[in-house]
Motif scaffolding. Structure first.
Motif, PDB file in Angstrom:
ATOM      1  N   GLU A   1     -66.994  10.883  -4.633  1.00 49.50           N
ATOM      2  CA  GLU A   1     -65.666  10.747  -5.233  1.00 49.50           C
ATOM      3  C   GLU A   1     -64.539  10.742  -4.207  1.00 49.50           C
ATOM      4  OE1 GLU A   1     -65.487  13.949  -8.010  1.00 49.50           O
ATOM      5  OE2 GLU A   1     -66.576  12.848  -9.579  1.00 49.50           O
ATOM      6  N   ASN A   2     -64.787  11.282  -3.010  1.00 50.35           N
ATOM      7  CA  ASN A   2     -63.714  11.411  -2.022  1.00 50.35           C
ATOM      8  C   ASN A   2     -63.848  10.501  -0.812  1.00 50.35           C
ATOM      9  OD1 ASN A   2     -61.882  13.799  -2.916  1.00 50.35           O
ATOM     10  ND2 ASN A   2     -63.957  14.491  -3.339  1.00 50.35           N
TER      11      ASN A   2
ATOM     12  N   ILE B   1     -55.234   4.287   6.724  1.00 49.55           N
ATOM     13  CA  ILE B   1     -54.332   5.440   6.807  1.00 49.55           C
ATOM     14  C   ILE B   1     -53.625   5.545   5.473  1.00 49.55           C
ATOM     15  CG2 ILE B   1     -52.205   6.356   7.822  1.00 49.55           C
ATOM     16  CD1 ILE B   1     -53.001   5.090  10.463  1.00 49.55           C
ATOM     17  N   ARG B   2     -53.542   6.757   4.950  1.00 44.87           N
ATOM     18  CA  ARG B   2     -52.753   7.009   3.742  1.00 44.87           C
ATOM     19  C   ARG B   2     -51.891   8.231   4.001  1.00 44.87           C
ATOM     20  NH1 ARG B   2     -52.271  10.203  -0.789  1.00 44.87           N
ATOM     21  NH2 ARG B   2     -51.844   9.148  -2.785  1.00 44.87           N
ATOM     22  N   PHE B   3     -50.592   8.025   4.045  1.00 42.91           N
ATOM     23  CA  PHE B   3     -49.645   9.126   4.189  1.00 42.91           C
ATOM     24  C   PHE B   3     -48.890   9.271   2.872  1.00 42.91           C
ATOM     25  CE2 PHE B   3     -48.698   9.158   9.083  1.00 42.91           C
ATOM     26  CZ  PHE B   3     -50.000   9.590   9.315  1.00 42.91           C
ATOM     27  N   GLN B   4     -48.938  10.464   2.300  1.00 40.74           N
ATOM     28  CA  GLN B   4     -48.106  10.768   1.143  1.00 40.74           C
ATOM     29  C   GLN B   4     -47.090  11.813   1.554  1.00 40.74           C
ATOM     30  OE1 GLN B   4     -49.993  11.280  -2.620  1.00 40.74           O
ATOM     31  NE2 GLN B   4     -48.307  12.420  -3.518  1.00 40.74           N
ATOM     32  N   LEU B   5     -45.861  11.550   1.225  1.00 42.22           N
ATOM     33  CA  LEU B   5     -44.768  12.431   1.615  1.00 42.22           C
ATOM     34  C   LEU B   5     -45.021  13.868   1.176  1.00 42.22           C
ATOM     35  CD1 LEU B   5     -41.858  12.570   2.798  1.00 42.22           C
ATOM     36  CD2 LEU B   5     -41.038  12.210   0.455  1.00 42.22           C
TER      37      LEU B   5
ATOM     38  N   MET C   1     -60.374  10.757   1.024  1.00 40.13           N
ATOM     39  CA  MET C   1     -60.205  11.668   2.150  1.00 40.13           C
ATOM     40  C   MET C   1     -60.818  11.125   3.436  1.00 40.13           C
ATOM     41  SD  MET C   1     -61.093  15.150   0.042  1.00 40.13           S
ATOM     42  CE  MET C   1     -60.906  16.241   1.467  1.00 40.13           C
ATOM     43  N   ALA C   2     -61.723  10.142   3.326  1.00 45.25           N
ATOM     44  CA  ALA C   2     -62.382   9.580   4.496  1.00 45.25           C
ATOM     45  C   ALA C   2     -62.966   8.227   4.123  1.00 45.25           C
ATOM     46  CB  ALA C   2     -63.481  10.506   5.003  1.00 45.25           C
ATOM     47  N   LEU C   3     -63.399   7.474   5.131  1.00 47.80           N
ATOM     48  CA  LEU C   3     -63.960   6.147   4.889  1.00 47.80           C
ATOM     49  C   LEU C   3     -65.316   6.246   4.195  1.00 47.80           C
ATOM     50  CD1 LEU C   3     -63.347   3.136   5.366  1.00 47.80           C
ATOM     51  CD2 LEU C   3     -64.621   3.312   7.513  1.00 47.80           C
TER      52      LEU C   3
END
Length: 307
Positions: free
Chosen positions: A245-246, A282-286, A198-200
């Motif tokens: 974990e995130n 960046i992570r984009f999931q449809l 969710m974050a760096l």
């Protein structure tokens, strides 16, 4: 009696994995408030933690592209997967992703940008809707870059070059050569696609999200009946675990299931003989956060609401 529909029960079940009757009770206990019902189910141990964002709930494509040391990602939605396989639609996604490399990471700026052949991106999208005969939307855009180093793109299960249902960009700042950085970036991108950070870092996680997790953890811990000082330690332990974990840098590398990502990067820097900084990703999931419109609901759900 709280007002909610069969659709609400169905959505809550899909979001949490909870049973039909538990979902109905959660909505009843929380006045029909969907988000409160999600949290209620989690505090009762009846739902998995925040899995909605990992579900693909809309059709279309995510596109990624890199030029020099800059990378861009876009998400374009369609109503059906059939349109996502359409050559005209894919051509639009590819061109818009390239255009995004040269504009601010702002949706309005991208829509107003010039489109090859005339008009703007938004005008071309409108024209595509008319000719393809299905609603489409340009949902989001992101852009990252480095002063020196590489931005590495990755598409999981690509539907066409540079586009698919999950797109990732990894920015590595370093004086090391591309021969060292590209393979590292590819492995990190594959990890990000699988692990969905969710974050760096833990400090970068959204404060509102942390407070929501804290409230849930506190209610769970309070049910243990332990003294307040022990409850507080339990809560802080839960939050520390959630951050670990995130946040990407503290996640365990999926390639070996034992090394932290921060240690993977540190070892690569040692091997390269120069510093390497994982600057951004960046992570984009449809379809993240979008629910498909469905007209028919299971009779059992309707019966549960009416019960």
């Amino acid at each position: 009696m709280a007002e909610f529909s069969a659709k609400d029960v169905k959505e809550l079940r899909e979001r949490t994995g909870a049973g039909m009757m538990d979902s109905k009770k959660a909505l009843q206990e929380n006045g029909g408030d969907m988000e409160a019902a999600v949290d209620w189910l989690r505090t009762k141990g009846l739902a998995a933690a925040a899995k909605k964002a990992g579900r693909t709930a809309a059709e279309g494509l995510v596109g990624v592209a890199v030029s020099g040391t800059t990378g861009a990602a876009v998400e374009v939605n369609s109503e059906t997967d059939f349109v996502a396989k359409n050559g005209q639609f894919q051509d639009f996604v590819g061109k818009v992703t390239e255009i995004a490399l040269g504009v601010d990471a702002d949706l309005d700026a991208l829509k107003a940008a010039d489109y090859p052949g005339g008009g703007t991106v938004e005008e071309k999208l409108t024209a595509n809707i008319a000719t393809i005969g299905e609603n489409q939307s340009l949902r989001r855009v992101g852009r990252i870059g480095v002063d020196q180093g590489v931005v590495v793109p990755y598409v999981h299960n690509a539907a066409a070059p540079g586009m698919g249902k999950i797109g990732v960009l990894v920015a590595l700042e370093s004086e090391a050569g591309a021969d060292m950085l590209e393979p590292l970036g590819k492995q990190l991108a594959m990890h990000i696609a699988a692990a969905s950070p969710m974050a760096l870092t833990g400090a970068d996680l959204d404060p509102d999200t942390i407070e929501r997790e804290r409230a849930i953890a506190k209610e769970k811990a309070a049910e243990s009946g332990k003294p307040d000082n022990i409850v507080e330690k339990m809560v802080e332990g839960s939050i520390a675990k959630y951050r670990k974990e995130n946040a990407l840098m503290s996640q365990i590398f999926v390639m070996d299931n034992k090394t932290k990502i921060e240690d993977v990067v540190a070892q690569a820097a040692k091997d390269a003989g120069t510093g390497i900084v994982l600057k951004d990703f960046i992570r984009f999931q449809l379809g993240e956060g979008i629910e498909k419109k469905e007209e028919n609901f299971a009779e059992e759900v309707a019966a549960a609401v009416g019960a």
